[in-house]
Scaffold this motif. Structure first.
Motif, PDB file in Angstrom:
ATOM      1  N   LEU A 157       4.493 -50.476 -57.279  1.00  0.00           N
ATOM      2  CA  LEU A 157       4.930 -50.281 -58.663  1.00  0.00           C
ATOM      3  C   LEU A 157       5.824 -51.415 -59.143  1.00  0.00           C
ATOM      4  O   LEU A 157       5.868 -51.708 -60.346  1.00  0.00           O
ATOM      5  N   VAL A 158       6.532 -52.051 -58.240  1.00  0.00           N
ATOM      6  CA  VAL A 158       7.378 -53.186 -58.634  1.00  0.00           C
ATOM      7  C   VAL A 158       6.519 -54.318 -59.175  1.00  0.00           C
ATOM      8  O   VAL A 158       6.884 -54.994 -60.144  1.00  0.00           O
ATOM      9  N   ARG A 159       5.361 -54.528 -58.569  1.00  0.00           N
ATOM     10  CA  ARG A 159       4.453 -55.567 -59.043  1.00  0.00           C
ATOM     11  C   ARG A 159       3.620 -55.108 -60.232  1.00  0.00           C
ATOM     12  O   ARG A 159       3.115 -55.937 -60.998  1.00  0.00           O
ATOM     13  N   PHE A 160       3.481 -53.795 -60.395  1.00  0.00           N
ATOM     14  CA  PHE A 160       2.631 -53.270 -61.452  1.00  0.00           C
ATOM     15  C   PHE A 160       3.341 -53.200 -62.802  1.00  0.00           C
ATOM     16  O   PHE A 160       2.697 -53.290 -63.854  1.00  0.00           O
ATOM     17  N   VAL A 161       4.660 -53.017 -62.816  1.00  0.00           N
ATOM     18  CA  VAL A 161       5.375 -52.880 -64.087  1.00  0.00           C
ATOM     19  C   VAL A 161       5.258 -54.174 -64.893  1.00  0.00           C
ATOM     20  O   VAL A 161       4.974 -55.241 -64.358  1.00  0.00           O
ATOM     21  N   VAL A 184      -0.120 -52.270 -73.229  1.00  0.00           N
ATOM     22  CA  VAL A 184       0.713 -51.220 -72.676  1.00  0.00           C
ATOM     23  C   VAL A 184       1.770 -51.865 -71.789  1.00  0.00           C
ATOM     24  O   VAL A 184       1.477 -52.804 -71.034  1.00  0.00           O
ATOM     25  N   SER A 185       2.982 -51.381 -71.900  1.00  0.00           N
ATOM     26  CA  SER A 185       4.100 -51.912 -71.122  1.00  0.00           C
ATOM     27  C   SER A 185       4.683 -50.799 -70.270  1.00  0.00           C
ATOM     28  O   SER A 185       4.949 -49.698 -70.771  1.00  0.00           O
ATOM     29  N   TYR A 186       4.889 -51.098 -68.971  1.00  0.00           N
ATOM     30  CA  TYR A 186       5.519 -50.163 -68.044  1.00  0.00           C
ATOM     31  C   TYR A 186       6.888 -50.718 -67.652  1.00  0.00           C
ATOM     32  O   TYR A 186       7.010 -51.896 -67.284  1.00  0.00           O
ATOM     33  N   THR A 187       7.902 -49.870 -67.712  1.00  0.00           N
ATOM     34  CA  THR A 187       9.261 -50.273 -67.332  1.00  0.00           C
ATOM     35  C   THR A 187       9.863 -49.191 -66.448  1.00  0.00           C
ATOM     36  O   THR A 187       9.623 -47.995 -66.663  1.00  0.00           O
ATOM     37  N   PRO A 188      10.649 -49.571 -65.438  1.00  0.00           N
ATOM     38  CA  PRO A 188      11.310 -48.559 -64.601  1.00  0.00           C
ATOM     39  C   PRO A 188      12.236 -47.689 -65.439  1.00  0.00           C
ATOM     40  O   PRO A 188      12.956 -48.174 -66.305  1.00  0.00           O
ATOM     41  N   GLN A 189      12.212 -46.397 -65.161  1.00  0.00           N
ATOM     42  CA  GLN A 189      13.029 -45.454 -65.922  1.00  0.00           C
ATOM     43  C   GLN A 189      13.450 -44.317 -64.999  1.00  0.00           C
ATOM     44  O   GLN A 189      12.886 -43.228 -65.020  1.00  0.00           O
ATOM     45  N   VAL A 248      -6.774 -53.660 -58.500  1.00  0.00           N
ATOM     46  CA  VAL A 248      -5.780 -54.666 -58.879  1.00  0.00           C
ATOM     47  C   VAL A 248      -6.075 -55.938 -58.098  1.00  0.00           C
ATOM     48  O   VAL A 248      -6.759 -55.917 -57.072  1.00  0.00           O
ATOM     49  N   ASP A 249      -5.562 -57.044 -58.609  1.00  0.00           N
ATOM     50  CA  ASP A 249      -5.724 -58.333 -57.942  1.00  0.00           C
ATOM     51  C   ASP A 249      -4.629 -58.466 -56.896  1.00  0.00           C
ATOM     52  O   ASP A 249      -3.497 -58.854 -57.195  1.00  0.00           O
ATOM     53  N   ASN A 254       2.034 -60.420 -59.231  1.00  0.00           N
ATOM     54  CA  ASN A 254       2.313 -59.278 -60.113  1.00  0.00           C
ATOM     55  C   ASN A 254       1.023 -58.638 -60.624  1.00  0.00           C
ATOM     56  O   ASN A 254       0.983 -58.132 -61.742  1.00  0.00           O
ATOM     57  N   TYR A 255      -0.025 -58.643 -59.789  1.00  0.00           N
ATOM     58  CA  TYR A 255      -1.293 -58.025 -60.153  1.00  0.00           C
ATOM     59  C   TYR A 255      -1.807 -58.580 -61.483  1.00  0.00           C
ATOM     60  O   TYR A 255      -1.600 -58.031 -62.554  1.00  0.00           O
ATOM     61  N   ARG A 256      -2.528 -59.664 -61.443  1.00  0.00           N
ATOM     62  CA  ARG A 256      -2.949 -60.369 -62.651  1.00  0.00           C
ATOM     63  C   ARG A 256      -3.961 -59.584 -63.469  1.00  0.00           C
ATOM     64  O   ARG A 256      -3.995 -59.685 -64.699  1.00  0.00           O
ATOM     65  N   VAL A 257      -4.825 -58.769 -62.821  1.00  0.00           N
ATOM     66  CA  VAL A 257      -5.799 -57.941 -63.516  1.00  0.00           C
ATOM     67  C   VAL A 257      -5.757 -56.535 -62.915  1.00  0.00           C
ATOM     68  O   VAL A 257      -5.306 -56.345 -61.781  1.00  0.00           O
ATOM     69  N   ALA A 258      -6.247 -55.570 -63.672  1.00  0.00           N
ATOM     70  CA  ALA A 258      -6.267 -54.183 -63.199  1.00  0.00           C
ATOM     71  C   ALA A 258      -7.359 -53.408 -63.911  1.00  0.00           C
ATOM     72  O   ALA A 258      -7.732 -53.722 -65.045  1.00  0.00           O
ATOM     73  N   ILE A 259      -7.870 -52.390 -63.231  1.00  0.00           N
ATOM     74  CA  ILE A 259      -8.817 -51.439 -63.816  1.00  0.00           C
ATOM     75  C   ILE A 259      -8.165 -50.066 -63.721  1.00  0.00           C
ATOM     76  O   ILE A 259      -7.808 -49.611 -62.637  1.00  0.00           O
TER      77      ILE A 259
END
Length: 309
Positions: A157-161, A184-189, A248-249, A254-259
């Motif tokens: 998740l650190v790389r996915f945010v 879409v933006s993911y941020t730690p909360q 994910v890549d 930081n995972y450049r692409v994702a499905i």
């Protein structure tokens, strides 16, 4: 003898006082009549038969709307030849699964017309009962006996945010008003992830929706559930929608692409860290999604329809 008649001034005063008393009595009667009328309307509106009729009308209208959206022809050319089509639940089941996400996107004046008790009753009681009658949720995609798509073994998740840009997606009713690619933006909360969806409509106005995402225990971080309802409504059964990370890549920091997809295979999003992905890389993502059973012939190629600013 002196005349017994009162002066004219006293007679006029008595008449005015009598008229004012009559007006006050008439006003009081009108107020009582209105209060009684409101009481009768309230009793009729809260009667079980009236509530059932309203719920039936809402369900029928929503089902017809989703059915129409699904049958609408999209002018965008497909990216790939038709692959295996997802035969998930019908339009009514799709509507029920999307209802919690649609609520915060409705105009404020519409939400104000619906009482809190009615909204909680519909979303918390009526919808789960209807969904259970229509077979409910399952870990298997609603495609006969075909299993759900496999997710990545472990998602960091650190790389996915961070911010992701849509490259292509399957049509979704709640994204119908987006005229430009969404992001879409993911941020730690705390123990959750903050989620913000943004897109621009046909007039160029920015639309945004804020929510949260949580990780399904035991999924290695790859199965997320998102909710865009207020915190005090997230206990409801349908307050959360599935978002599974299918690819994910791993080579990128930081995972450049994702499905990301829905296990029913009716929702699919091809994402990239950059606003525009090279065509060959996009086709590789499309092929991966097609290989796990998503109908990639219906993908909207957003990255081709919009030029970089």
């Amino acid at each position: 003898m002196w005349p017994s008649s009162a002066p004219d001034g006293d007679i006029d005063l008595d008449i005015r006082i009598r008229r004012m008393e009559e007006q006050l009595v008439a006003r009081e009667q009108r107020v009582r009549s209105r209060v009684q009328d409101l009481g009768m309307r309230a009793r009729k509106a809260t009667a079980p038969s009236a509530l059932l009729l309203k719920l039936a009308a809402v369900a029928a209208a929503g089902g017809a709307l989703v059915w129409g959206l699904q049958r609408r022809h999209h002018p965008t050319a497909p990216l790939r030849p038709r692959g295996p089509a997802a035969q998930a639940a019908g339009p009514a089941a799709l509507l029920l699964s999307l209802l919690p996400m649609a609520w915060p996107m409705l105009p404020a004046r519409w939400r104000q017309r619906v009482s809190l008790a009615t909204a909680v009753t519909v979303v918390g009681v009526a919808v789960p009962l209807l969904q259970r009658l229509m077979a409910g949720r399952s870990d298997h995609a609603a495609t006969g006996e075909r299993p759900a798509p496999a997710t990545v073994a472990h998602l960091d998740l650190v790389r996915f945010v961070g911010t992701w840009h849509e490259q292509a997606r399957l049509p979704q009713p709640f994204e119908h008003g987006c005229a430009a690619p969404s992001r879409v933006s993911y941020t730690p909360q705390g123990g959750l992830l903050g989620v913000r969806n943004e897109c621009r409509n046909a007039k160029g106005r920015l639309r945004s929706t804020d929510g949260v995402a949580r990780v399904v225990p035991g999924s290695g971080g790859a199965r997320l559930e998102v909710s865009f309802l207020p915190a005090w409504l997230r206990w409801l059964p349908l307050a959360w929608a599935d978002r599974w990370v299918l690819h994910v890549d791993e080579a990128a920091a930081n995972y450049r692409v994702a499905i990301v997809g829905h296990p029913s295979r009716r929702g699919l999003w091809l994402l990239s860290r950059s606003p525009h992905l090279p065509a060959d890389e996009l086709q590789r993502l499309v092929a991966l999604a097609n290989g796990v059973g998503y109908d990639t012939s219906r993908l909207l190629p957003l990255c081709r329809a919009h030029k970089a600013p």
